[in-house]
Design a protein around this motif. Structure first.
Motif, PDB file in Angstrom:
ATOM      1  N   ILE A  16      51.147  84.110  24.039  1.00 57.77           N
ATOM      2  CA  ILE A  16      51.943  85.309  24.305  1.00 57.77           C
ATOM      3  C   ILE A  16      53.315  84.841  24.747  1.00 57.77           C
ATOM      4  N   ASN A  17      54.339  85.341  24.095  1.00 62.21           N
ATOM      5  CA  ASN A  17      55.704  84.961  24.447  1.00 62.21           C
ATOM      6  C   ASN A  17      56.517  86.188  24.825  1.00 62.21           C
ATOM      7  N   PRO A  18      57.334  86.092  25.883  1.00 60.88           N
ATOM      8  CA  PRO A  18      58.258  87.187  26.176  1.00 60.88           C
ATOM      9  C   PRO A  18      59.295  87.330  25.059  1.00 60.88           C
ATOM     10  N   SER A  40      54.386  87.419  14.340  1.00 63.01           N
ATOM     11  CA  SER A  40      53.454  87.742  15.413  1.00 63.01           C
ATOM     12  C   SER A  40      52.276  88.552  14.869  1.00 63.01           C
ATOM     13  N   SER A  41      51.223  88.629  15.669  1.00 61.24           N
ATOM     14  CA  SER A  41      50.135  89.555  15.366  1.00 61.24           C
ATOM     15  C   SER A  41      50.518  90.971  15.775  1.00 61.24           C
ATOM     16  N   TYR A 247      55.114  96.975  17.021  1.00 58.25           N
ATOM     17  CA  TYR A 247      55.539  96.421  15.730  1.00 58.25           C
ATOM     18  C   TYR A 247      54.499  95.421  15.250  1.00 58.25           C
ATOM     19  N   THR A 248      54.144  95.505  13.971  1.00 58.85           N
ATOM     20  CA  THR A 248      53.335  94.472  13.329  1.00 58.85           C
ATOM     21  C   THR A 248      54.033  94.098  12.018  1.00 58.85           C
ATOM     22  N   ALA A 269      56.836  91.765  24.495  1.00 58.67           N
ATOM     23  CA  ALA A 269      55.903  90.639  24.383  1.00 58.67           C
ATOM     24  C   ALA A 269      55.406  90.546  22.960  1.00 58.67           C
ATOM     25  N   ALA A 270      55.290  89.321  22.462  1.00 62.20           N
ATOM     26  CA  ALA A 270      54.740  89.061  21.139  1.00 62.20           C
ATOM     27  C   ALA A 270      53.455  88.254  21.289  1.00 62.20           C
TER      28      ALA A 270
END
Length: 289
Positions: A16-18, A40-41, A247-248, A269-270
């Motif tokens: 998980i990245n900010p 990202s997922s 968003y995906t 967060a991604a």
């Protein structure tokens, strides 16, 4: 549209990245740029935030993004053991992830922690200033609830709201939260149509629930109860209303922010898996009322 539910399954190693906007651009642009660098997922909005008077006026007047410096997100954000920004919010709640604890098919709840206060400084990714839904297996709501075993205690030791006594805590079945109460009242005023961004963690899934502001969906109580029924040990809610975003890469913006929030929001967060996640409904969905 109903609330969007995305179940990201434990099929690899989670990161998980900010996502933090630093440029004078729309937050949606930042999300697209970050996903162009690394797919990202799912990407969501996160922290509640304050905006300066000049930034607020700028957002009201036109369709131009405000400088990122005009916005202060409430609650610290930690990335790789370092605070990367935010105002401390010790009375609110955090969720933290420890990617070094993660192994394939491990119980995901052991790689997260939740609690009251600021996110721990040693986590790989953490967000503070949040609202509680389920903290270490205990559901949160507008009032304290106790099992019948607490009936023998004086009422002064088992308050309806606020901090219970040490004796009463072991009988808690629901903990009160001012943050939850405030959000719940606003949600009720909108007939449960208030936008929501919620994250739940259970043994095999990261559960992302996002409801567009103004759409019919679920009350915040219903989200909490469903995540409890799914077996989530940790669950929190982020900034909602017209700040909510999902968003995906395969579907684009399933939930978009209002124009003024797209101009002023700076934090999200991604979620990334090292292998592609599947999308399926949880096996115990039939048990949810």
């Amino acid at each position: 549209m109903p609330i969007f539910k995305r179940f990201i399954h434990n099929s690899g190693k989670l990161e998980i990245n900010p996502i933090i906007r630093t440029e004078t651009e729309f937050f949606s642009t930042t999300v697209l740029k970050e996903n162009a660098k690394r797919r990202s997922s799912a990407t969501i909005n996160t922290n509640f935030y304050d905006i300066s008077a000049s930034g607020y006026i700028s957002a009201l007047k036109g369709h131009n993004p405000t400088p990122a410096s005009e916005t202060t997100f409430l609650g610290e954000i930690v990335s790789e053991g370092k605070i990367v920004g935010g105002k401390p919010e010790p009375l609110n709640f955090y969720i933290a992830h420890y990617k070094d604890r993660h192994k394939a098919n491990i119980d995901l709840t052991t790689t997260f922690s939740t609690g009251q206060g600021n996110p721990p400084g040693d986590c790989s990714c953490g967000f503070g200033g949040l609202g509680p839904l389920i903290i270490n297996g205990l559901p949160y709501g507008s009032i304290n609830k106790y099992s019948s075993e607490a009936d023998s205690l004086p009422e002064s030791l088992r308050p309806i709201i606020g901090e219970p006594s040490t004796e009463a805590k072991k009988f808690l079945t629901q903990r009160s939260s001012a943050k939850f109460t405030s959000f719940s009242k606003n949600d009720s005023n909108y007939s449960a149509r208030l936008g929501k961004t919620c994250l739940g963690i259970r043994s095999l899934d990261v559960c992302v629930y996002v409801q567009k502001h103004g759409d019919s969906g679920m009350s915040i109580e219903a989200v909490r109860d469903e995540m409890m029924a799914l077996g989530c040990k940790h669950a929190v809610f982020f900034d909602g209303s017209d700040s909510s975003l999902l968003y995906t890469p395969e579907s684009g913006f399933l939930v978009s922010q209002a124009d003024a929030k797209d101009q002023t929001c700076i934090a999200g967060a991604a979620f990334y898996w090292h292998s592609e996640p599947s999308q399926r409904e949880p096996e115990n969905k039939a048990k949810i009322k």
